[in-house]
Design an enzyme around this catalytic site. Structure first.
Site, PDB file in Angstrom:
ATOM      1  N   SER A  78       5.289 -41.472   2.078  1.00 46.98           N
ATOM      2  CA  SER A  78       6.694 -41.030   2.098  1.00 46.98           C
ATOM      3  C   SER A  78       7.384 -41.162   3.445  1.00 46.98           C
ATOM      4  CB  SER A  78       6.784 -39.575   1.661  1.00 46.98           C
ATOM      5  OG  SER A  78       7.077 -39.513   0.302  1.00 46.98           O
ATOM      6  N   LYS A  81      10.212 -43.412   3.731  1.00 54.38           N
ATOM      7  CA  LYS A  81      11.554 -42.996   3.287  1.00 54.38           C
ATOM      8  C   LYS A  81      12.518 -42.906   4.478  1.00 54.38           C
ATOM      9  CE  LYS A  81      10.065 -40.525  -0.923  1.00 54.38           C
ATOM     10  NZ  LYS A  81       8.658 -40.655  -1.211  1.00 54.38           N
ATOM     11  N   TYR A 202       9.698 -50.277  -3.426  1.00 52.91           N
ATOM     12  CA  TYR A 202       9.388 -48.887  -3.040  1.00 52.91           C
ATOM     13  C   TYR A 202       7.876 -48.713  -2.861  1.00 52.91           C
ATOM     14  CZ  TYR A 202       8.504 -43.888  -3.648  1.00 52.91           C
ATOM     15  OH  TYR A 202       8.033 -42.608  -3.488  1.00 52.91           O
ATOM     16  N   TYR A 254       9.006 -31.924   1.847  1.00 51.07           N
ATOM     17  CA  TYR A 254       9.081 -31.591   0.428  1.00 51.07           C
ATOM     18  C   TYR A 254       9.560 -30.148   0.253  1.00 51.07           C
ATOM     19  CZ  TYR A 254       5.658 -35.420   0.759  1.00 51.07           C
ATOM     20  OH  TYR A 254       4.999 -36.566   1.080  1.00 51.07           O
ATOM     21  N   VAL A 272       1.887 -38.405   1.763  1.00 42.29           N
ATOM     22  CA  VAL A 272       0.635 -37.974   1.140  1.00 42.29           C
ATOM     23  C   VAL A 272      -0.580 -38.783   1.608  1.00 42.29           C
ATOM     24  CG1 VAL A 272       1.677 -36.947  -0.924  1.00 42.29           C
ATOM     25  CG2 VAL A 272       1.030 -39.359  -0.951  1.00 42.29           C
TER      26      VAL A 272
HETATM   27  N1  GLU Z   1       3.915 -43.308  -2.917  1.00 43.33           N
HETATM   28  C1  GLU Z   1       3.946 -41.899  -3.120  1.00 43.33           C
HETATM   29  C2  GLU Z   1       4.635 -41.593  -4.415  1.00 43.33           C
HETATM   30  O1  GLU Z   1       5.610 -42.230  -4.697  1.00 43.33           O
HETATM   31  C3  GLU Z   1       4.662 -41.262  -1.974  1.00 43.33           C
HETATM   32  C4  GLU Z   1       4.573 -39.792  -2.060  1.00 43.33           C
HETATM   33  C5  GLU Z   1       4.637 -39.098  -0.742  1.00 43.33           C
HETATM   34  O2  GLU Z   1       4.070 -39.492   0.268  1.00 43.33           O
HETATM   35  O3  GLU Z   1       5.289 -38.069  -0.771  1.00 43.33           O
HETATM   36  O4  GLU Z   1       4.216 -40.756  -5.170  1.00 43.33           O
END
Ligand code: GLU
Length: 319
Positions: A78, A81, A202, A254, A272
């Site tokens: 993530s 992002k 993504y 989060y 994650v």
């Molecule tokens: N590739 C993970 C997903 O889309 C990223 C989640 C994360 O790191 O929060 O579930």
């Protein structure tokens, strides 16, 4: 929770003392990591060693303080992002980007679909999966994966970042929640790009192989208002950096962003894969790697180390 409100906050200035505090933070991170579990919903991530921990701090003058597993590569997840949002702001602008995604913390898990279906057509923010997928839909109209990879390498001052093929395949083969999100966005008529290309890009961006040093570099560029402090090159407008760091502060961990904001108080983003990037304005970029996660999907070692540093070195933006 490590410290309490009532304890005094320190403000260590001496270089040797700072080094000692950062080393302590690393040791706390190693200890805390024992409490977490590696992610297993993406099968490839379950192979990580839960005892790994690394902490890298880089400053504007090029000094670096590193402890533990700072060279080990892991998937950025993530934290991509942040890079995607930066690209959207740079190449599409604020107005266009935020007419497709909101600026509000969701209070839900990173992969939640709930409010997207029941409360709002537009995802809550670009730091959760729904928002990041929406941003990716916009980006795929103007950039390819290769362009985004190039942008990520510049932002993290790391030309060795490549796609981790096995993580990518693992994500692609098991990412049904994300598939549900992209098609929900399409069904509402708000997705800008092709759903399959959007999701594929993504997944690829989540599967970039970084290390704690590249994350520290990312934090440093953000700390320096979007300018690489070593080459002087401006990667993104300072106003956009302000937007990105504000969203990292309010949404970067989060549904633990509120507690983290109080206890650590540094704009940060977790993934994650076990990484956390933190950006201390005009001072430091910090990268941590600890794949043992808590229930919210955040690195327990990373949070413990950052809390220690924030408390003793007065890094909370409001301190
Ligand atoms: N590739 C993970 C997903 O889309 C990223 C989640 C994360 O790191 O929060 O579930």
């Amino acid at each position: 929770m490590y410290f309490t409100y009532e304890q005094p906050r320190f403000d260590v200035k001496d270089e040797n003392e700072i080094r000692r505090v950062i080393k302590e933070a690393y040791e706390n991170g190693c200890e805390a990591a024992k409490q977490g579990k590696v992610a297993n919903y993406i099968p490839e991530l379950a192979k990580a060693n839960p005892n790994d921990f690394g902490l890298c701090v880089r400053s504007m003058d090029g000094k670096e303080l590193s402890f533990g597993q700072v060279d080990k590569r892991f998937s950025v997840q993530s934290i991509s992002k942040v890079v995607n949002l930066a690209a959207a702001l740079k190449f599409l602008g604020f107005r266009e980007t935020f007419s497709h995604v909101q600026l509000e913390p969701s209070g839900d898990a990173f992969n939640s679909i709930l409010k997207l279906d029941t409360v709002s057509d537009l995802p809550f923010n670009p730091m959760i999966n729904a928002g990041a997928i929406q941003v990716m839909g916009l980006l795929t109209n103007v950039m390819d994966f290769e362009d985004l990879l190039d942008f990520a390498r510049k932002f993290m001052m790391d030309d060795d970042i490549v796609l981790n093929e096995s993580v990518y395949r693992s994500e692609r083969d098991t990412g049904d929640r994300n598939r549900a999100i992209v098609y929900l966005l399409k069904s509402k008529g708000v997705l800008s790009g092709d759903p399959d290309k959007t999701l594929d890009t993504y997944f690829k961006m989540c599967s970039l192989n970084v290390n704690a040093k590249s994350l520290a570099n990312l934090g440093l560029v953000l700390a320096n208002k979007g300018q690489n402090p070593f080459t002087g090159k401006h990667l993104i407008h300072p106003g956009y950096v302000c937007t990105i760091k504000s969203l990292m502060f309010t949404c970067g961990l989060y549904d633990e962003s509120g507690e983290y904001g109080v206890l650590v108080g540094i704009p940060s983003k977790s993934g994650v894969g076990g990484g956390i990037v933190a950006s201390v304005s005009e001072r430091w970029g910090i990268g941590t790697y600890g794949p043992a996660l808590n229930k919210k999907g955040n690195s327990v070692g990373g949070i413990a180390a950052l809390e220690h540093m924030s408390h003793l070195l007065r890094l909370n933006v409001f301190a």
